[in-house]
Design an enzyme around this catalytic site. Structure first.
Site, PDB file in Angstrom:
ATOM      1  N   SER A 137       3.932  -0.515   7.011  1.00  0.00           N
ATOM      2  CA  SER A 137       3.955   0.408   5.823  1.00  0.00           C
ATOM      3  C   SER A 137       2.495   0.745   5.151  1.00  0.00           C
ATOM      4  CB  SER A 137       4.790  -0.006   4.734  1.00  0.00           C
ATOM      5  OG  SER A 137       6.284   0.153   4.993  1.00  0.00           O
TER       6      SER A 137
ATOM      7  N   SER B  51       6.199   3.087   4.318  1.00  0.00           N
ATOM      8  CA  SER B  51       6.567   3.136   3.379  1.00  0.00           C
ATOM      9  C   SER B  51       5.435   3.490   1.947  1.00  0.00           C
ATOM     10  CB  SER B  51       7.616   2.133   2.658  1.00  0.00           C
ATOM     11  OG  SER B  51       6.675   1.015   2.305  1.00  0.00           O
TER      12      SER B  51
ATOM     13  N   LYS C  73       0.955   0.855  -5.480  1.00  0.00           N
ATOM     14  CA  LYS C  73       2.345   0.905  -5.084  1.00  0.00           C
ATOM     15  C   LYS C  73       3.444   0.602  -6.118  1.00  0.00           C
ATOM     16  CE  LYS C  73       4.978   0.493  -0.630  1.00  0.00           C
ATOM     17  NZ  LYS C  73       5.037   0.212   0.729  1.00  0.00           N
TER      18      LYS C  73
END
Lengths: 483, 489
Positions: free
Chosen positions: A186, A162, A87
């Site tokens: 997330s 996210s 990420k």
């Protein structure tokens, strides 16, 4: 509903643990593995959009080095040479660290996060930068300023967020596994939307050093993969005390991937918090949970009803505490030392206003403003201080529940993946996507999302399990019963 | 109407540690800009602070020296404001649970003359908290440069009660603080290097009144002269405002050293809302009571306690103690010499306060030669005084020996031997003859001696020494003189 085509290369169907076994047997080389994934990215990422950046040459030369080590009998671990998608909020030295923000669009990390150091030590290859909501603020990855990610199962729908890029990359077989970060859901919410496994460890289990902070008391890095065993194996590589993170837990962790199939000495008692089965829960998701209950019962688990009386306060408490911390954490992006700097400014104040005004997207601005507000003199007692008190009550709800049950089962999300664009103009509706996941962050508990029975339309659903602090191993054992 | 000032100080003191308070990079002064930095100091995305426990130990040490209470737990807060010298745009500090609570500092007010001790008073402390220093901005025309070398240096902010009433008292407080903290090894308190800086809160009121009027805060006073002048100016300014029938406005002001005046920085309405909240990256610090006690037992003697002890038990005059005690290096030098030779503290003190200081000043270069560069060690000085006391060296010859010792670092006996300055046993018959001649040449002091002025015969010592090239034993001279003068009655 249009999904991406399944991969043709059989390597891409293997779990990371199976790839490790194949590498050991010499079925294929690390170069072949990495080439397979790079080809898949080449083929489908134009549509999926999971990656913001990928450095093909770097990955292949790292794969060759891993093959060299394995030939010399010096493999760093069973997973030496396997790529892991990162990420774009976790620092990898020499790679972009954009947080999907214009603010950091040109920022290159000059250091490794502790998790990156650990992955490298085991020979894993940090591969590519995965899209996300800007600074991890959002539930659909639509708040990314740098790219659009689609749900690989249905390209018209959001991948969640996210960590949307991390979930989508796994679901699309573009990566065997990835790292995400979870502040209010997330990791788990996009895992549910994309039909993969995602684990948020206990707060303090995995070092946050090198994770760009959103809300420091809630953030945790966690593994995402296609199987519970992969997630357990990746957690083994991530977990453990770190002198660079004062909030990391000092005790060495157990080996999470060991004895996952072992039967419990007495039947697991699984609690169903009644507050998670009320209004707003999609019947298809409810049906998936019902089937999970049946699966667990069939395997000897005992299912009991429990209550978490302060659940309904989790979202408001979260949006006070997370934004308060974010308002301070994001103050450093000012255009002075690094990151976006506005042109033509008249003085320091002007530099701040313009650089931040241009560099941050609307959701980031909204949360920074909210956070500054709840900490302001005259409002702090009513918001920030009160939210901390309620946070203690939420934590106590779980302590009480775990005095009678081993784990809790809830839906991960109230609905399956929603269409792209559906909630972008309604922040409050978007916030409700995390209604079942946020409490685990407020209480610091470990929680996992595993795929449930798909909806009749074929959309993935997510089942969430929560366990007491430091009981990731128990969580993984129970999750395995659902796989 | 007569007005009096009420003053409180906030003093920032850099603590002596090898590395910064929340990062492992070293601290320093005068290095190339932005070299004492790392990802943590620069506030890069993703970094986390880690506490340097030595900084807390130093703060506790400071608190114990200042008589503060040390709570078992202290914690960290973020103080938020935007300024380019602050890499994170928040400062890690202690808002409501500081490392030190309360305390008091003994100060010495200026005496009626330099050689007369002034009145002593106690100034109460509110608290002292640990925080990180910020970087340094240099404005250059239409741009500014920022150096983060100083950022993250551990800083103790010491806050006094409004217990000071003049600029002289404020200066006395800073001097006392500097002496106490340098003695304790907690800080070097060098204002020129920014190791000690001060904000002053000032208000004035009718003399004798007990009300507290609106105060102004003057920021960033970084020299003793600045403190003195800024406070004096501000007292005059506020008195003038009231005398003209006006009201002093509560505000923050800055000291303009060139113009010699304070100017408004921001009013009450523009006061920062720092939006303090507990730092989620750092755990509260538990400082165990037994560790506090261990630090307490290792504290040095406080400056004025030492001074009283020297005056009362060693019978040293203020003129000597005010030199030796107020400079911890000299005090340590004296203590070491005293440990070697404890028979004559006054002579040791005299040599240190006068000869040693004079010779240090005479060395080429700015100011005094640093004490650690003085080749002559305390034991050597002790030996010199012992030689004088035993009559081996006359005071006259010792002056020459001292200078030579200071310059070469040789021992007293060796220098005396080499220069041939040791008192030699004289043929007492010859010495007596010289004494007789000298008395005969000038009978007046002898007569005065017989009239009761015992000191009168000292007038003969000089000529006798001259006649013996300074090698006669002064004690023997005195014996002979006393005998001869009395006998000539």
């Amino acid at each position: 509903m249009s999904a991406i085509p399944p991969p043709s290369n059989p390597i891409l169907f293997l779990s990371a643990c199976e790839i490790a076994a194949g590498l050991k047997l010499g079925d294929f080389s690390a170069r072949e593995v990495n080439e397979a994934f790079l080809a898949r990215i080449q083929a489908v990422d134009g549509e999926v959009g999971a990656f913001l950046q990928i450095d093909r040459e770097d990955i292949l030369s790292a794969a060759d080095a891993a093959d060299e080590r394995r030939r010399a009998g010096e493999a760093r671990s069973a997973f030496d040479g396997i790529p892991v998608g990162m990420k774009d909020v976790i620092a990898v030295k020499g790679q972009p660290l954009t947080c999907a923000s214009r603010m950091l669009a040109n920022f290159v990390a000059p250091y490794d996060a502790t998790v990156t150091t650990r992955l490298r030590a085991a020979g894993l290859i940090p591969a590519g930068r995965l899209n996300m909501d800007e600074f991890a603020m959002g539930s659909s990855t639509e708040n990314s300023a740098l790219g659009k990610t689609r749900n690989p199962v249905d390209l018209s729908r959001a991948p969640g967020g996210s960590s949307g890029g991390s979930a989508a990359a796994v679901a699309a077989h573009e990566m065997p596994w990835t790292l995400g970060s979870d502040t209010g859901g997330s990791i788990r919410q996009p895992a549910a939307f994309c039909g993969v496994v995602g684990l948020k460890p206990t707060y303090g289990r995995v070092s946050r050093y090198g994770l760009v902070a959103y809300a420091s008391s809630l953030d945790q890095i966690g593994p995402m993969g296609r199987t519970v065993d992969d997630v357990a194996a990746l957690l083994d590589l991530l977990a453990g005390p770190d002198p660079k993170d004062s909030t990391s837990w000092p005790d060495p962790p157990p080996v999470f991937s060991r004895d996952l199939g072992e039967a419990p000495t007495r039947p697991w008692r699984i609690g169903l918090p009644k507050e998670c089965f009320g209004e707003g829960l999609d019947p298809d998701v409810r049906a998936a949970v019902d089937q999970a209950i049946a699966t667990l019962t069939a395997q000897g688990c005992e299912i009991v009803d429990v209550s978490l009386p302060h659940s309904e306060l989790a979202i408001p408490v979260y949006y006070v505490i997370a934004t308060a911390e974010a308002s301070a954490n994001l103050a450093r992006y000012d255009g002075v030392r690094y990151g976006h700097r506005a042109a033509d400014v008249s003085d320091a104040i002007d530099l701040y206003f313009k650089s931040r005004g241009e560099g941050f997207g609307p959701e980031v601005k909204r949360r920074v403003l909210l956070g500054a507000y709840v900490l302001s003199s005259g409002y702090k007692d009513a918001y920030y201080i009160r939210a901390q008190k309620v946070r203690s009550l939420i934590r106590k709800d779980f302590t009480d529940a775990f005095s009678t049950v081993d784990a809790l089962l809830t839906p991960t999300t109230p609905t399956p993946a929603f269409p792209l664009g559906e909630k972008t103009s309604d922040p409050l509706a978007m916030y409700l996507a995390d209604i079942y996941t946020i409490a685990a962050n407020l209480a610091g508990l470990p929680a996992i999302s595993v795929p449930g029975k798909p909806t009749p339309a074929g959309l993935p659903t997510g089942l969430q399990l929560l366990a007491p602090h430091w009981e990731e191993h128990r969580l993984l054992r129970i999750a395995r019963l659902l796989a | 109407m007569k007005f009096e000032a009420v003053i409180g100080l906030e003093v920032h003191v850099q603590l002596k540690t090898r590395s910064k308070v929340f990062a492992s990079v070293g601290v320093g002064f005068g290095e190339e800009p932005n070299t004492l930095t790392d990802p943590v100091i620069m506030g890069l995305p993703g970094v986390l602070p880690v506490l340097n426990h030595e900084a807390v130990r130093q703060a506790v040490r400071a608190g114990l020296i200042l008589g503060s209470e040390i709570p078992e737990v202290c914690k960290w807060d973020r103080k938020q404001y935007f300024y380019p010298d602050s890499p994170k745009n928040y400062q890690l500090t202690q808002y409501d649970e500081p490392v030190c609570v309360g305390g008091a500092v003994e100060i010495e007010l200026p005496g009626p003359a330099r050689n007369i001790m002034g009145e002593h008073r106690w100034v109460r402390l509110t608290r002292a908290h640990l925080e990180e220093d910020v970087g340094k901005l240099t404005h250059a025309g239409d741009y500014s440069l920022v150096d983060y070398n100083r950022a993250g240096t551990p800083l103790l902010e010491i806050v006094t009660e409004p217990d000071l009433y003049s600029s002289a008292e404020a200066v006395a407080f800073l001097n006392a603080l500097r002496m106490l903290l340098t003695e304790g090894g907690v800080s070097d308190c060098d204002m020129e290097k920014g190791q000690m800086r001060c904000d002053a809160n000032i208000s004035v009121r009718p003399a004798g009144s007990s009300t507290l009027n609106s105060r102004t805060e003057i920021k960033n006073l970084n020299s003793i002269t600045g403190v003195r002048q800024a406070i004096d100016y501000e007292i005059r300014r506020q008195t003038g405002v009231y005398a003209a029938g006006g009201q002093v406005v509560q505000e923050t002001r800055r000291w303009d050293a060139e113009g010699g005046l304070t100017t408004s920085m921001r009013g009450k309405e523009e006061a920062h809302d720092y939006r303090y909240f507990p730092d989620p990256d750092l755990l509260p610090v538990r400082f165990p009571t037994q560790e506090v006690e261990a630090l307490r037992t290792a504290l040095p003697e406080r400056v004025f306690d030492r001074q009283r002890r020297y005056q009362e038990t060693l019978d040293l005059p203020y003129t000597l103690t005010s030199v030796i005690c107020y400079d911890f290096g000299l005090a340590r030098y004296f203590e070491e010499a005293l440990a070697v030779y404890g028979e004559n503290p006054k002579a040791l003190a005299n040599y240190i306060a006068n000869e040693l200081q004079r010779e240090r000043g005479a060395v080429e270069g700015e100011g005094l030669l640093p004490l650690e560069d003085v080749a002559m060690r305390p034991a050597d000085l002790a030996e010199l005084v012992r030689l004088i006391d035993t009559g081996t060296l006359t005071k006259h010859a010792a002056r020459t020996v001292f200078v030579e010792m200071f310059q070469t670092g040789e021992g007293a006996a060796a220098v005396a031997d080499r220069l041939g300055l040791k008192a030699e046993p004289q043929d007492s018959g010859a010495l007596e003859a010289i004494c007789r001649d000298v008395i005969a040449a000038n009978p007046v002091p002898a007569a005065q001696f017989r009239e009761g002025n015992a000191k009168a015969i000292n007038a003969y010592v000089g000529p006798i020494m001259k006649a013996t090239q300074g090698k006669a034993n002064p004690r023997e001279i005195h014996e002979i003189l006393a005998r001869l003068v009395a006998a000539s009655d």
